[in-house]
Scaffold this motif. Sequence first.
Motif, PDB file in Angstrom:
ATOM      1  N   THR A 247       1.963 -11.134  -2.719  1.00  0.00           N
ATOM      2  CA  THR A 247       0.551 -10.782  -3.413  1.00  0.00           C
ATOM      3  C   THR A 247       0.933 -10.193  -2.061  1.00  0.00           C
ATOM      4  O   THR A 247      -0.110  -9.487  -1.858  1.00  0.00           O
ATOM      5  N   THR A 248       1.875  -8.883  -1.709  1.00  0.00           N
ATOM      6  CA  THR A 248       1.822  -8.329  -1.138  1.00  0.00           C
ATOM      7  C   THR A 248       0.865  -6.604  -1.728  1.00  0.00           C
ATOM      8  O   THR A 248       1.213  -6.303  -2.904  1.00  0.00           O
ATOM      9  N   ASP A 249       0.573  -5.651  -0.909  1.00  0.00           N
ATOM     10  CA  ASP A 249      -0.273  -4.450  -1.188  1.00  0.00           C
ATOM     11  C   ASP A 249       0.001  -3.065  -1.085  1.00  0.00           C
ATOM     12  O   ASP A 249      -0.093  -3.380   0.572  1.00  0.00           O
ATOM     13  N   TRP A 250       0.700  -2.307  -1.767  1.00  0.00           N
ATOM     14  CA  TRP A 250       0.838  -1.498  -0.564  1.00  0.00           C
ATOM     15  C   TRP A 250       0.090  -0.542   0.176  1.00  0.00           C
ATOM     16  O   TRP A 250      -0.107  -0.190   1.183  1.00  0.00           O
ATOM     17  N   GLU A 251      -1.354  -0.697  -0.033  1.00  0.00           N
ATOM     18  CA  GLU A 251      -2.577   0.349   0.006  1.00  0.00           C
ATOM     19  C   GLU A 251      -2.793  -0.387   1.174  1.00  0.00           C
ATOM     20  O   GLU A 251      -3.154  -0.118   1.932  1.00  0.00           O
ATOM     21  N   THR A 252      -3.084  -1.919   0.863  1.00  0.00           N
ATOM     22  CA  THR A 252      -3.656  -2.242   1.673  1.00  0.00           C
ATOM     23  C   THR A 252      -3.219  -2.226   2.898  1.00  0.00           C
ATOM     24  O   THR A 252      -3.430  -2.830   4.391  1.00  0.00           O
ATOM     25  N   SER A 253      -1.696  -2.551   3.004  1.00  0.00           N
ATOM     26  CA  SER A 253      -0.710  -2.804   4.454  1.00  0.00           C
ATOM     27  C   SER A 253      -0.309  -1.382   5.387  1.00  0.00           C
ATOM     28  O   SER A 253      -0.573  -1.415   6.474  1.00  0.00           O
ATOM     29  N   LYS A 254      -0.994   0.083   4.405  1.00  0.00           N
ATOM     30  CA  LYS A 254      -1.306   0.988   5.958  1.00  0.00           C
ATOM     31  C   LYS A 254      -2.156   1.009   5.951  1.00  0.00           C
ATOM     32  O   LYS A 254      -2.324   1.796   7.212  1.00  0.00           O
ATOM     33  N   LYS A 255      -3.398   0.082   6.074  1.00  0.00           N
ATOM     34  CA  LYS A 255      -4.629   0.126   6.859  1.00  0.00           C
ATOM     35  C   LYS A 255      -4.191  -1.272   7.840  1.00  0.00           C
ATOM     36  O   LYS A 255      -4.017  -0.881   8.856  1.00  0.00           O
TER      37      LYS A 255
END
Length: 425
Positions: A247-255
């Motif tokens: 369920t990881t998400d790159w764009e979310t992780s940046k924030k």
Amino acid sequence: MKRRSRILVLAAAGLVALSGCSAGSDSGADGRIDGEITVLTQRTDLVDTVFEQYKQEFAKLHPEVKVTFQGITDYEGEVKIRMSSQDYGDVLLIPESITPEQLPSYFEPLGDAAELEKKYRFVPEQTFEGKAYGIAITGNAFGFVYNKKLWQQAGVTAPPTTPAQFLDALRAIGEKTDATPLYTNYRNGWPLAQWEDLRASVAGQPDVITRLADSDAPWTPGDPQEIVDTLLFDAVAGKLTEEDPTTTDWETSKKAIGEGKIATMVLGSWALTQVRELSATPEDLGYLPFPAQVGGRFHSAIAGDYKNAVSVHSKNKDAARAWVDWFADKSGYATAQGGFTPLLGGPEPDSLTDFEDLGVTYFELDRSKDALVKKIDKTAEIGLYQPTYRQTLIDAARGANGKSKEDVFGELNQRWAEAKSQVTS
């Protein structure tokens, strides 16, 4: 956005493309360049802002050239498909999957590599038979983007110098904060390839590629490849990563890393500028070297990110080459993105003050056997700079595929040895 980076990020763009083979461009007798070019980029976040400014600046030198950008979310996957046709833009970033011997089939040579090396860094990374086919958009160091405040809250005030110390630090973060200690970005996949560039930090010298080419078993305990991947395995097995990697998400992780929800991510130094731009407290975010020292010092390779290249099928090659040269020489992209400029003698990134304070030693890799390693890797179908094998490793570490670390490494070593024998026989 990434690299290699490789990474390296982006918003959706379909396979239906503005043609890179537009009609009619030539340099006139007066040296004037005209025509239309399509430029492919992985930086979808910059297409409508920064790149539009670049286009205006470029137009001051080449007013007769019309530039159109295409931002591509899944750059590696989509461009690889498009390259099966002749329609893949006029200027594009050379995909990681392209091997040296394939370069002449897809890209126009930019000149003798030896001559370009007098002006640019990272030229050997995309050469074949003495010809250079790409110029880096920026250069990166390699390590971990991390939230300093979270590490300090966990009581970790000095950078770990061994994998064991690093894992202890992650455990402390897990116990004393609410953050995910280490985020893998498993689902997006491409960030897992960023781990590959850490092997040079373990070795502390430029011969990592040569060692891979000469080895029958790179995942032998104590070898750089094994040390890097074991750290990933142990972090996942120790439940020091996200609960559900699917369920990881790159764009979310940046924030999230700037918000204190994530403590650490493996990413090239290119990422530090991006996460700081999204954070209300950018001073909390820094860059940490891989936990290994040689001679009492941390080390990091520096390498080119994606390389701008000219499609061999472009009908506007003069205009396309003008863009490639301008981007490297005049755009300022590398400096603005916190990277190493491709120009020799350019400044080191202001964003890497953490590495500077720690006395990290930089070096470029010896690439004399790069083509051989890529051929072995392709024949073995491992994908050193692809996500699949590290996703398999993560699945083993979390008990999702019934394999042990030794199973995974044993299979990798077997495939590597067989491919090496086949390629070198």
